[in-house]
Design a protein around this motif. Sequence first.
Motif, PDB file in Angstrom:
ATOM      1  N   SER A   1     103.757  61.262  39.957  1.00 24.32           N
ATOM      2  CA  SER A   1     103.657  62.426  40.930  1.00 24.32           C
ATOM      3  C   SER A   1     101.986  62.857  41.394  1.00 24.32           C
ATOM      4  O   SER A   1     101.191  62.193  41.074  1.00 24.32           O
ATOM      5  N   ARG A   2     102.210  63.672  42.330  1.00 25.95           N
ATOM      6  CA  ARG A   2     100.791  64.265  43.051  1.00 25.95           C
ATOM      7  C   ARG A   2      99.792  64.548  41.871  1.00 25.95           C
ATOM      8  O   ARG A   2      98.662  64.421  42.030  1.00 25.95           O
ATOM      9  N   ARG A   3     100.408  65.244  40.850  1.00 25.62           N
ATOM     10  CA  ARG A   3      99.611  65.647  39.754  1.00 25.62           C
ATOM     11  C   ARG A   3      98.631  64.700  39.196  1.00 25.62           C
ATOM     12  O   ARG A   3      97.329  64.839  39.039  1.00 25.62           O
ATOM     13  N   TRP A   4      99.219  63.558  38.927  1.00 26.41           N
ATOM     14  CA  TRP A   4      98.489  62.503  38.426  1.00 26.41           C
ATOM     15  C   TRP A   4      97.650  61.670  39.413  1.00 26.41           C
ATOM     16  O   TRP A   4      96.352  61.416  38.963  1.00 26.41           O
ATOM     17  N   LYS A   5      98.034  61.855  40.781  1.00 26.96           N
ATOM     18  CA  LYS A   5      96.919  61.571  41.667  1.00 26.96           C
ATOM     19  C   LYS A   5      95.904  62.447  41.834  1.00 26.96           C
ATOM     20  O   LYS A   5      94.917  61.857  41.977  1.00 26.96           O
ATOM     21  N   ALA A   6      96.053  63.614  41.646  1.00 27.91           N
ATOM     22  CA  ALA A   6      94.969  64.615  42.009  1.00 27.91           C
ATOM     23  C   ALA A   6      94.059  64.254  40.638  1.00 27.91           C
ATOM     24  O   ALA A   6      92.830  64.498  40.575  1.00 27.91           O
ATOM     25  N   PHE A   7      94.721  63.972  39.188  1.00 25.91           N
ATOM     26  CA  PHE A   7      93.960  63.958  38.243  1.00 25.91           C
ATOM     27  C   PHE A   7      92.909  62.662  38.284  1.00 25.91           C
ATOM     28  O   PHE A   7      91.893  62.726  37.977  1.00 25.91           O
ATOM     29  N   ALA A   8      93.361  61.584  38.987  1.00 22.20           N
ATOM     30  CA  ALA A   8      92.565  60.367  39.158  1.00 22.20           C
ATOM     31  C   ALA A   8      91.422  60.578  40.058  1.00 22.20           C
ATOM     32  O   ALA A   8      90.238  60.370  39.664  1.00 22.20           O
ATOM     33  N   ALA A   9      91.793  61.568  41.247  1.00 19.94           N
ATOM     34  CA  ALA A   9      90.676  61.989  42.127  1.00 19.94           C
ATOM     35  C   ALA A   9      89.550  62.701  41.681  1.00 19.94           C
ATOM     36  O   ALA A   9      88.322  62.481  41.568  1.00 19.94           O
ATOM     37  N   THR A  10      90.101  63.686  40.362  1.00 20.35           N
ATOM     38  CA  THR A  10      89.097  64.556  39.917  1.00 20.35           C
ATOM     39  C   THR A  10      88.311  63.811  38.893  1.00 20.35           C
ATOM     40  O   THR A  10      87.311  63.967  38.472  1.00 20.35           O
ATOM     41  N   ALA A  11      88.839  62.836  37.976  1.00 19.52           N
ATOM     42  CA  ALA A  11      88.413  61.965  37.325  1.00 19.52           C
ATOM     43  C   ALA A  11      87.285  61.188  37.590  1.00 19.52           C
ATOM     44  O   ALA A  11      86.136  60.994  37.323  1.00 19.52           O
ATOM     45  N   SER A  12      87.305  60.729  39.088  1.00 25.89           N
ATOM     46  CA  SER A  12      86.344  59.921  39.884  1.00 25.89           C
ATOM     47  C   SER A  12      85.201  60.892  40.092  1.00 25.89           C
ATOM     48  O   SER A  12      83.999  60.247  39.640  1.00 25.89           O
ATOM     49  N   GLY A  13      85.525  62.055  40.369  1.00 26.06           N
ATOM     50  CA  GLY A  13      84.503  63.009  40.686  1.00 26.06           C
ATOM     51  C   GLY A  13      83.659  63.270  39.567  1.00 26.06           C
ATOM     52  O   GLY A  13      82.378  63.163  39.431  1.00 26.06           O
ATOM     53  N   VAL A  14      84.317  63.761  38.514  1.00 26.53           N
ATOM     54  CA  VAL A  14      83.663  63.950  37.199  1.00 26.53           C
ATOM     55  C   VAL A  14      82.842  62.870  36.673  1.00 26.53           C
ATOM     56  O   VAL A  14      81.774  62.963  36.135  1.00 26.53           O
ATOM     57  N   LEU A  15      83.421  61.588  36.532  1.00 27.91           N
ATOM     58  CA  LEU A  15      82.798  60.593  36.334  1.00 27.91           C
ATOM     59  C   LEU A  15      81.313  60.142  37.063  1.00 27.91           C
ATOM     60  O   LEU A  15      80.184  59.970  36.364  1.00 27.91           O
ATOM     61  N   LEU A  16      81.416  60.288  38.089  1.00 31.77           N
ATOM     62  CA  LEU A  16      80.254  60.073  38.973  1.00 31.77           C
ATOM     63  C   LEU A  16      79.153  61.057  38.657  1.00 31.77           C
ATOM     64  O   LEU A  16      77.848  60.854  38.779  1.00 31.77           O
ATOM     65  N   VAL A  17      79.610  62.619  38.675  1.00 32.80           N
ATOM     66  CA  VAL A  17      78.506  63.492  38.413  1.00 32.80           C
ATOM     67  C   VAL A  17      77.829  63.437  36.899  1.00 32.80           C
ATOM     68  O   VAL A  17      76.696  63.194  36.689  1.00 32.80           O
ATOM     69  N   LEU A  18      78.531  62.947  35.804  1.00 30.59           N
ATOM     70  CA  LEU A  18      78.220  62.431  34.494  1.00 30.59           C
ATOM     71  C   LEU A  18      77.234  61.194  34.601  1.00 30.59           C
ATOM     72  O   LEU A  18      76.254  61.476  34.054  1.00 30.59           O
ATOM     73  N   LEU A  19      77.738  60.471  35.414  1.00 29.31           N
ATOM     74  CA  LEU A  19      76.703  59.019  35.462  1.00 29.31           C
ATOM     75  C   LEU A  19      75.575  59.636  36.238  1.00 29.31           C
ATOM     76  O   LEU A  19      74.321  59.114  35.584  1.00 29.31           O
ATOM     77  N   SER A  20      75.564  60.168  37.075  1.00 27.97           N
ATOM     78  CA  SER A  20      74.223  60.802  37.685  1.00 27.97           C
ATOM     79  C   SER A  20      73.334  61.508  37.048  1.00 27.97           C
ATOM     80  O   SER A  20      71.991  61.359  36.878  1.00 27.97           O
ATOM     81  N   VAL A  21      73.990  62.136  36.158  1.00 27.39           N
ATOM     82  CA  VAL A  21      73.154  63.166  35.019  1.00 27.39           C
ATOM     83  C   VAL A  21      72.523  62.227  34.155  1.00 27.39           C
ATOM     84  O   VAL A  21      71.187  62.318  33.684  1.00 27.39           O
TER      85      VAL A  21
END
Length: 98
Positions: free
Chosen positions: A60-80
Amino acid sequence: ARDAARRRTLLWVLLLNAGLAAGLLAAGLWADSSALLANALDNGSDAAVYAISYFAVARSRRWKAFAATASGVLLVLLSVGVVADVIRRFGAGAEPLG
Protein backbone atom coordinates in the motif's frame (compact mmCIF):
# COMPACT_ATOMS: atom_id res chain seq x y z
CA ALA A 1 5.03 -8.03 -13.97
CA ARG A 2 5.91 -4.37 -13.44
CA ASP A 3 6.28 -4.91 -9.69
CA ALA A 4 8.55 -7.91 -10.31
CA ALA A 5 10.83 -5.80 -12.52
CA ARG A 6 10.96 -3.06 -9.89
CA ARG A 7 11.77 -5.60 -7.17
CA ARG A 8 14.60 -7.04 -9.29
CA THR A 9 16.03 -3.57 -9.84
CA LEU A 10 15.75 -2.72 -6.13
CA LEU A 11 17.46 -5.98 -5.20
CA TRP A 12 20.41 -5.21 -7.49
CA VAL A 13 20.72 -1.67 -6.18
CA LEU A 14 20.45 -2.97 -2.61
CA LEU A 15 23.25 -5.49 -3.17
CA LEU A 16 25.48 -2.94 -4.90
CA ASN A 17 24.99 -0.38 -2.12
CA ALA A 18 25.60 -2.96 0.60
CA GLY A 19 28.81 -4.09 -1.10
CA LEU A 20 29.99 -0.53 -1.58
CA ALA A 21 29.16 0.27 2.05
CA ALA A 22 31.23 -2.70 3.24
CA GLY A 23 34.19 -1.67 1.07
CA LEU A 24 34.03 1.96 2.12
CA LEU A 25 33.70 0.97 5.78
CA ALA A 26 36.81 -1.22 5.59
CA ALA A 27 38.79 1.49 3.78
CA GLY A 28 37.53 4.20 6.15
CA LEU A 29 38.55 2.24 9.23
CA TRP A 30 41.93 1.39 7.73
CA ALA A 31 42.61 5.01 6.68
CA ASP A 32 40.92 6.58 9.74
CA SER A 33 38.91 8.68 7.29
CA SER A 34 35.71 10.45 8.33
CA ALA A 35 34.82 11.02 4.68
CA LEU A 36 35.01 7.32 3.78
CA LEU A 37 33.13 6.35 6.95
CA ALA A 38 30.43 8.91 6.16
CA ASN A 39 30.12 7.53 2.63
CA ALA A 40 29.93 3.99 4.02
CA LEU A 41 27.14 5.01 6.38
CA ASP A 42 25.31 6.80 3.59
CA ASN A 43 25.51 3.73 1.34
CA GLY A 44 24.47 1.52 4.24
CA SER A 45 21.44 3.68 4.90
CA ASP A 46 20.61 3.62 1.19
CA ALA A 47 20.82 -0.18 1.26
CA ALA A 48 18.46 -0.26 4.25
CA VAL A 49 16.00 2.01 2.46
CA TYR A 50 16.21 -0.13 -0.68
CA ALA A 51 15.47 -3.19 1.46
CA ILE A 52 12.38 -1.48 2.88
CA SER A 53 11.41 -0.31 -0.61
CA TYR A 54 11.86 -3.85 -1.94
CA PHE A 55 9.14 -5.02 0.41
CA ALA A 56 7.00 -1.90 -0.16
CA VAL A 57 6.79 -2.16 -3.98
CA ALA A 58 3.72 -4.38 -4.09
CA ARG A 59 2.14 -2.97 -0.94
CA SER A 60 0.00 0.00 0.00
CA ARG A 61 0.82 3.70 -0.12
CA ARG A 62 1.32 3.52 3.63
CA TRP A 63 4.30 1.17 3.14
CA LYS A 64 5.69 3.46 0.47
CA ALA A 65 5.32 6.48 2.75
CA PHE A 66 7.11 4.53 5.50
CA ALA A 67 9.99 3.78 3.11
CA ALA A 68 10.31 7.48 2.23
CA THR A 69 10.15 8.52 5.90
CA ALA A 70 12.75 5.91 6.86
CA SER A 71 15.08 7.30 4.21
CA GLY A 72 14.82 10.83 5.60
CA VAL A 73 15.21 9.74 9.22
CA LEU A 74 18.30 7.65 8.41
CA LEU A 75 19.94 10.55 6.57
CA VAL A 76 19.32 12.89 9.52
CA LEU A 77 20.68 10.36 12.02
CA LEU A 78 23.77 9.73 9.93
CA SER A 79 24.44 13.43 9.49
CA VAL A 80 24.31 13.84 13.27
CA GLY A 81 26.83 11.01 13.56
CA VAL A 82 29.18 12.64 11.05
CA VAL A 83 29.00 15.98 12.88
CA ALA A 84 29.68 14.18 16.19
CA ASP A 85 32.77 12.55 14.65
CA VAL A 86 34.01 15.92 13.38
CA ILE A 87 33.55 17.41 16.86
CA ARG A 88 35.36 14.42 18.40
CA ARG A 89 38.26 14.84 16.01
CA PHE A 90 38.38 18.59 16.64
CA GLY A 91 38.44 18.01 20.40
CA ALA A 92 41.19 15.42 20.08
CA GLY A 93 43.29 17.76 17.94
CA ALA A 94 43.30 15.46 14.93
CA GLU A 95 44.74 17.09 11.85
CA PRO A 96 42.98 16.64 8.53
CA LEU A 97 45.07 14.68 6.05
CA GLY A 98 45.01 15.37 2.33
